[in-house]
Scaffold this active site. Structure first.
Site, PDB file in Angstrom:
ATOM      1  N   GLU A 107     -43.024 -44.893 128.305  1.00  0.00           N
ATOM      2  CA  GLU A 107     -42.944 -45.184 129.743  1.00  0.00           C
ATOM      3  C   GLU A 107     -41.981 -46.353 129.951  1.00  0.00           C
ATOM      4  OE1 GLU A 107     -46.468 -45.762 132.612  1.00  0.00           O
ATOM      5  OE2 GLU A 107     -45.549 -47.751 132.529  1.00  0.00           O
TER       6      GLU A 107
ATOM      7  N   THR B 181     -41.725 -44.923 135.961  1.00  0.00           N
ATOM      8  CA  THR B 181     -42.721 -45.273 136.978  1.00  0.00           C
ATOM      9  C   THR B 181     -42.072 -45.341 138.362  1.00  0.00           C
ATOM     10  OG1 THR B 181     -42.425 -47.661 136.847  1.00  0.00           O
ATOM     11  CG2 THR B 181     -43.994 -46.675 135.295  1.00  0.00           C
TER      12      THR B 181
ATOM     13  N   HIS C 222     -42.881 -40.347 137.796  1.00  0.00           N
ATOM     14  CA  HIS C 222     -44.164 -40.706 138.423  1.00  0.00           C
ATOM     15  C   HIS C 222     -43.979 -40.600 139.942  1.00  0.00           C
ATOM     16  CE1 HIS C 222     -45.727 -43.360 134.872  1.00  0.00           C
ATOM     17  NE2 HIS C 222     -44.907 -42.431 134.435  1.00  0.00           N
TER      18      HIS C 222
ATOM     19  N   ALA D 236     -54.866 -37.414 144.230  1.00  0.00           N
ATOM     20  CA  ALA D 236     -53.801 -36.808 143.423  1.00  0.00           C
ATOM     21  C   ALA D 236     -53.913 -35.284 143.440  1.00  0.00           C
ATOM     22  CB  ALA D 236     -53.876 -37.343 141.998  1.00  0.00           C
TER      23      ALA D 236
ATOM     24  N   HIS E 270     -61.972 -45.063 136.649  1.00  0.00           N
ATOM     25  CA  HIS E 270     -61.091 -45.584 137.699  1.00  0.00           C
ATOM     26  C   HIS E 270     -61.881 -46.604 138.529  1.00  0.00           C
ATOM     27  CE1 HIS E 270     -58.772 -45.827 141.427  1.00  0.00           C
ATOM     28  NE2 HIS E 270     -57.747 -45.574 140.638  1.00  0.00           N
TER      29      HIS E 270
ATOM     30  N   LYS F 114     -59.136 -32.330 139.537  1.00  0.00           N
ATOM     31  CA  LYS F 114     -57.690 -32.569 139.459  1.00  0.00           C
ATOM     32  C   LYS F 114     -57.051 -31.625 138.442  1.00  0.00           C
ATOM     33  CE  LYS F 114     -56.029 -36.854 138.066  1.00  0.00           C
ATOM     34  NZ  LYS F 114     -55.689 -38.260 138.407  1.00  0.00           N
TER      35      LYS F 114
ATOM     36  N   GLN G 205     -54.811 -44.397 131.221  1.00  0.00           N
ATOM     37  CA  GLN G 205     -54.583 -45.817 131.463  1.00  0.00           C
ATOM     38  C   GLN G 205     -54.602 -46.514 130.101  1.00  0.00           C
ATOM     39  OE1 GLN G 205     -53.347 -48.129 132.955  1.00  0.00           O
ATOM     40  NE2 GLN G 205     -54.553 -48.276 134.845  1.00  0.00           N
TER      41      GLN G 205
ATOM     42  N   GLN H  62     -47.719 -61.882 129.206  1.00  0.00           N
ATOM     43  CA  GLN H  62     -48.324 -60.547 129.264  1.00  0.00           C
ATOM     44  C   GLN H  62     -49.821 -60.659 128.918  1.00  0.00           C
ATOM     45  OE1 GLN H  62     -46.645 -58.142 126.238  1.00  0.00           O
ATOM     46  NE2 GLN H  62     -47.030 -56.201 127.271  1.00  0.00           N
TER      47      GLN H  62
END
Ligand code: FAD
Length: 289
Positions: free
Chosen positions: A12, A43, A73, A119, A144, A160, A171, A207
């Site tokens: 990604e 993204t 995305h 979604a 989530h 979904k 995630q 980070q």
């Protein structure tokens, strides 16, 4: 659960916000190309116009100049059906047929539009407009944050997938056991599409601090110990962070995960080191000098 003999390896990236960042991005992508990823996903922020002004341009370069499959995305909570139809047409013209269909985060200060509440509404729409597109969806081994509990979260995920999702990407997580538990629950709910494990190597203090402050992911003791011990030693923190990600990946691939999706944070060198250490697990040649 669908099992690939050879797990996929994908990256990604996110669109840079500055001109200099854009120039650097070309080098990053050329470096990532050397690692033969199965795809690179790009993204998109959920601010208006973001997809057309950033995401699709990078995706076009990846797909049509580098010849690497790309996944765009698309968070749709703030888009209308007309806007999404235009985006889908544009993607089709560029021969980009892979979308990570997302609702996106709902901002407290701005009510979402009504067209894509979840979604799955976007997936229904893409299926109707572009039936040959491959659609991925997001999933959350640690639930989530909007969901009241695991059961409703998995039921919604099932809906979904049934809407036409070909594959799921998780995630980020730092505890593989939570992922295995999630996979099992998906299996019980008859969710049978490949689930790619999202792995983010932690390579610097900022980070790490951001993660500790904001992450919904459980941070195992072993992982927190690394962050604490090497907080003021950037090189050791980087080495240990990469080693931790490699350890997660080796375990996941050994236990037949369908694929690894690396959140590169636009650090090609980190991806390079990780692939150098694990290439044979993905049946990839080492092309690293
Ligand atoms: P949904 O699948 O719609 O789920 C959202 C919530 O609604 C969940 O709690 C779910 O259980 C619930 N729900 C779903 N369907 C129903 C239903 N029918 N009835 C009732 N409840 C339901 N965000 C970005 O802005 N840009 C990105 O590029 C981006 N990339 C991401 C990539 C990955 C791999 C992941 C995991 C997340 C990404 N996100 C991105 C974050 C994502 O947009 C947020 O997590 C967002 O809050 C949820 O999007 P979703 O598509 O998972 O939503």
């Amino acid at each position: 659960m669908t099992k690939n003999k050879t797990p996929s390896l994908s990256f990604e990236i996110f669109p840079p916000k500055t001109q200099i960042g854009n120039q650097k991005m070309l080098q990053i992508l050329n470096d990532l190309q050397q690692l033969s990823p199965d795809f690179i996903s790009v993204t998109c922020s959920n601010t208006k116009g973001s997809f057309e002004s950033t995401t699709i341009k990078l995706a076009d370069y990846i797909q049509n100049q580098l010849n690497i499959p790309t996944v765009t995305h698309l968070p749709a909570a703030y888009l209308t059906k007309i806007e999404v139809a235009t985006i889908l047409d544009h993607l089709n013209q560029l021969n980009i047929k892979n979308i990570l269909a997302l609702r996106g985060d709902i901002l407290p200060e701005e009510p979402a539009k009504d067209d894509f509440k979840y979604a799955s509404d976007l997936i229904d729409f893409i299926q109707a407009k572009q039936p040959d597109f491959k659609i991925s969806g997001a999933c959350y081994p640690e639930i989530h944050p909007d969901s009241a509990n695991r059961i409703t979260d998995i039921q919604n995920l099932k809906q979904k997938v049934d809407a036409g999702c070909n594959e799921l990407i998780t995630q980020l997580f730092f505890d593989n056991e939570l992922f295995y538990d999630f996979q099992e629950k998906c299996q019980l709910a008859n969710i049978n599409v490949p689930i790619l494990a999202g792995i983010m190597p932690i390579i610097n203090r900022n980070q790490a601090l951001r993660l500790i402050k904001t992450s919904e992911a459980k941070l195992p003791r072993k992982f927190l110990a690394i962050l604490e011990k090497y907080e003021h030693d950037p090189i050791a923190l980087r080495d240990a962070g990469i080693a931790y990600a490699i350890d997660q990946i080796v375990d996941l691939v050994t236990q037949d995960s369908a694929g690894i999706h690396l959140y590169t944070m636009n650090h090609a060198e980190t991806a390079n080191q990780i692939v150098a250490a694990t290439a044979s697990l993905f049946h990839k040649q080492k092309m690293i000098s």
